[in-house]
Design an enzyme around this catalytic site. Structure first.
Site, PDB file in Angstrom:
ATOM      1  N   ASP A  11    -128.748  32.594 -23.089  1.00  0.00           N
ATOM      2  CA  ASP A  11    -127.786  31.503 -23.298  1.00  0.00           C
ATOM      3  C   ASP A  11    -126.778  31.648 -22.167  1.00  0.00           C
ATOM      4  OD1 ASP A  11    -125.562  30.023 -24.016  1.00  0.00           O
ATOM      5  OD2 ASP A  11    -125.409  30.848 -26.045  1.00  0.00           O
ATOM      6  N   TYR A 227    -122.700  48.264 -33.319  1.00  0.00           N
ATOM      7  CA  TYR A 227    -123.159  46.909 -33.581  1.00  0.00           C
ATOM      8  C   TYR A 227    -122.484  45.932 -32.638  1.00  0.00           C
ATOM      9  CZ  TYR A 227    -124.571  42.688 -35.680  1.00  0.00           C
ATOM     10  OH  TYR A 227    -125.121  41.452 -35.856  1.00  0.00           O
ATOM     11  N   LYS A 230    -125.658  39.395 -32.582  1.00  0.00           N
ATOM     12  CA  LYS A 230    -127.004  38.846 -32.730  1.00  0.00           C
ATOM     13  C   LYS A 230    -127.581  38.472 -31.367  1.00  0.00           C
ATOM     14  CE  LYS A 230    -126.422  38.644 -37.197  1.00  0.00           C
ATOM     15  NZ  LYS A 230    -126.031  40.067 -37.172  1.00  0.00           N
TER      16      LYS A 230
HETATM   17  P1  13P Z   1    -125.018  31.788 -29.954  1.00  0.00           P
HETATM   18  O1  13P Z   1    -125.350  33.240 -30.196  1.00  0.00           O
HETATM   19  O2  13P Z   1    -126.211  30.898 -30.135  1.00  0.00           O
HETATM   20  O3  13P Z   1    -124.338  31.594 -28.622  1.00  0.00           O
HETATM   21  O4  13P Z   1    -124.018  31.316 -31.105  1.00  0.00           O
HETATM   22  C1  13P Z   1    -122.813  31.997 -31.281  1.00  0.00           C
HETATM   23  C2  13P Z   1    -121.924  31.407 -32.308  1.00  0.00           C
HETATM   24  O5  13P Z   1    -120.827  31.895 -32.451  1.00  0.00           O
HETATM   25  C3  13P Z   1    -122.375  30.290 -33.152  1.00  0.00           C
HETATM   26  O6  13P Z   1    -121.387  29.888 -34.058  1.00  0.00           O
HETATM   27 MG    MG Z   2    -123.904  30.289 -27.227  1.00  0.00          MG
HETATM   28 MG    MG Z   3    -127.956  30.865 -29.052  1.00  0.00          MG
END
Ligand code: 13P
Ligand code: MG
Ligand code: MG
Ligand code: 13P
Length: 364
Positions: A11, A227, A230
């Site tokens: 991203d 941690y 994601k």
């Molecule tokens: P992404 O990991 O897809 O950039 O999303 C982060 C986020 O804070 C979505 O609310």
């Molecule tokens: Mg993002």
């Molecule tokens: Mg993303």
């Protein structure tokens, strides 16, 4: 001669918050990969996106972890980041932890799933790309594909699948890995895979060692012990003739199971399978999405692909995901919609605890 498929994703900026990758960024990636194709480094490539993540699917003859292929992917994301900064896109360069390439793109932020294999007379390969979730989101569906006979009829009725598969599982907290065999060690495997934030499927093999599936786990893997959030993951699966059929590989996604991610990477929600066109996680920055692309590899060329969830038979899964999203949303800031505090990406808890420190009294 062997064929390598490398799926590298990041991203590097999106429109209107974390929603959708800008086409100009995909064009910037296309410029770089186009040159690598002309120069003969790549045999073929296809660029897609799921939400705000750009997924570069590349075929070549150079094996896994090839420095030139990784550097090309890194340069493509750097060029896209430049465009993202010019356009003042949201989260420009979000997933690039450094602006200097250091030999292997692993550990630099982008996600990587790769596999090298000798092509069969016919080689269907399926690529999944997610947004707003983590690598552990693949644990349940890949377990079902490669180990659950109620999903994969072939495990029972196809002599070529009857032996089962081996699962390589990463412990992303302790930075360790283990290989478990199915069906023999099914219960041990499930004991691990149920902890989706800690134990993640990295690779799946046939019992003879042939690669069957590969999942991106990069940043979690690098940051073992602390941690850090994601990583919207990707996965590659081989299908047919000794592997589960394409229909068996896609079947688990008819169940929109709960995964971690969604808003601020801090909420549980259903994984919604959509077409490439509908991979726009807008509601509460979600719900989490997965797209599936079916290729037919020939002499290391990707050729045309089928947009696998562009099928009305998945409409009910999308409807069910929407209903589950409604239900989960009604919990607001309460678990189990909100993740446990130790798993939250943007947790405010340490600050709150500090503020209240002097006000906590001993209970009798
Ligand atoms: P992404 O990991 O897809 O950039 O999303 C982060 C986020 O804070 C979505 O609310
Ligand atoms: Mg993002
Ligand atoms: Mg993303
Ligand atoms: P076909 O007979 O159409 O090749 O299908 C066989 C199969 O395995 C379907 O899953």
């Amino acid at each position: 001669m062997k064929t390598t498929i490398s799926v590298i994703k990041a991203d590097v900026g999106s429109i209107s918050g974390h929603l959708v990758a800008h086409p100009a960024l995909m064009e910037a990636c296309d410029d770089t990969l186009g040159k690598a194709l002309e120069e003969g480094l790549l045999e073929d490539y296809y660029i897609t996106r799921c939400g705000d993540d750009i997924d570069m699917i590349m075929t070549h003859r150079n094996g896994e972890e090839n420095e030139e292929v990784h550097e090309t992917a890194f340069n493509a994301f750097m060029k896209a980041t430049e465009r993202a900064r010019e356009l003042k896109l949201y989260g420009a360069g979000q997933d690039l932890l450094s602006d200097t390439f250091s030999g292997n793109i692993k550990g630099m932020g982008p996600g990587v799933a790769e596999m090298e294999f000798k092509e069969r007379p016919s080689d269907p390969v399926i690529v999944y790309c997610c947004d707003k979730t983590e690598p552990g989101a693949f644990n349940l569906p890949l377990y079902k594909v490669f180990a659950d006979p109620f999903n994969t009829a072939g495990l029972v009725i196809d002599p070529n699948l009857h032996d089962g598969f081996k699962f390589e599982v990463f412990d992303v907290m302790e930075h360790k890995k283990v290989i478990l065999e199915c069906p023999e060690e099914t219960y041990d495997l499930l004991a691990l895979l149920g902890s989706t934030g800690r134990y993640v499927i990295k690779r799946i093999f046939k019992k003879n060692g042939e690669i069957a599936a590969s999942v991106s786990t990069e940043r979690l893997n690098l940051m073992a012990g602390s941690y850090i959030g994601k990583d919207d993951p990707v996965a590659i699966c081989r299908a047919q003739s000794g592997f589960p059929s394409a229909g068996e590989v896609t079947e688990p996604f008819a169940f929109p199971h709960l995964v971690s991610g969604w808003m601020r990477g801090s909420h549980n929600g259903p994984l919604m399978p959509t077409s490439e066109e509908e991979a726009n996680p807008i509601r509460f920055d979600g719900p989490p999405r997965v797209i599936g692309l079916g290729f037919q590899i020939a002499d290391a060329k990707l050729g045309l692909h089928v947009d696998l969830f562009d099928d009305p038979a998945f409409d009910l899964a999308r409807e069910e995901a929407t209903k589950i999203a409604n239900y989960m949303r009604r919990h607001g800031p309460f678990e189990p919609h909100r993740l446990p505090s130790e798993e939250m990406e943007y947790t405010s808890l340490p600050g709150v605890m500090e503020k209240l420190e002097g006000r906590f009294k001993k209970m009798d």
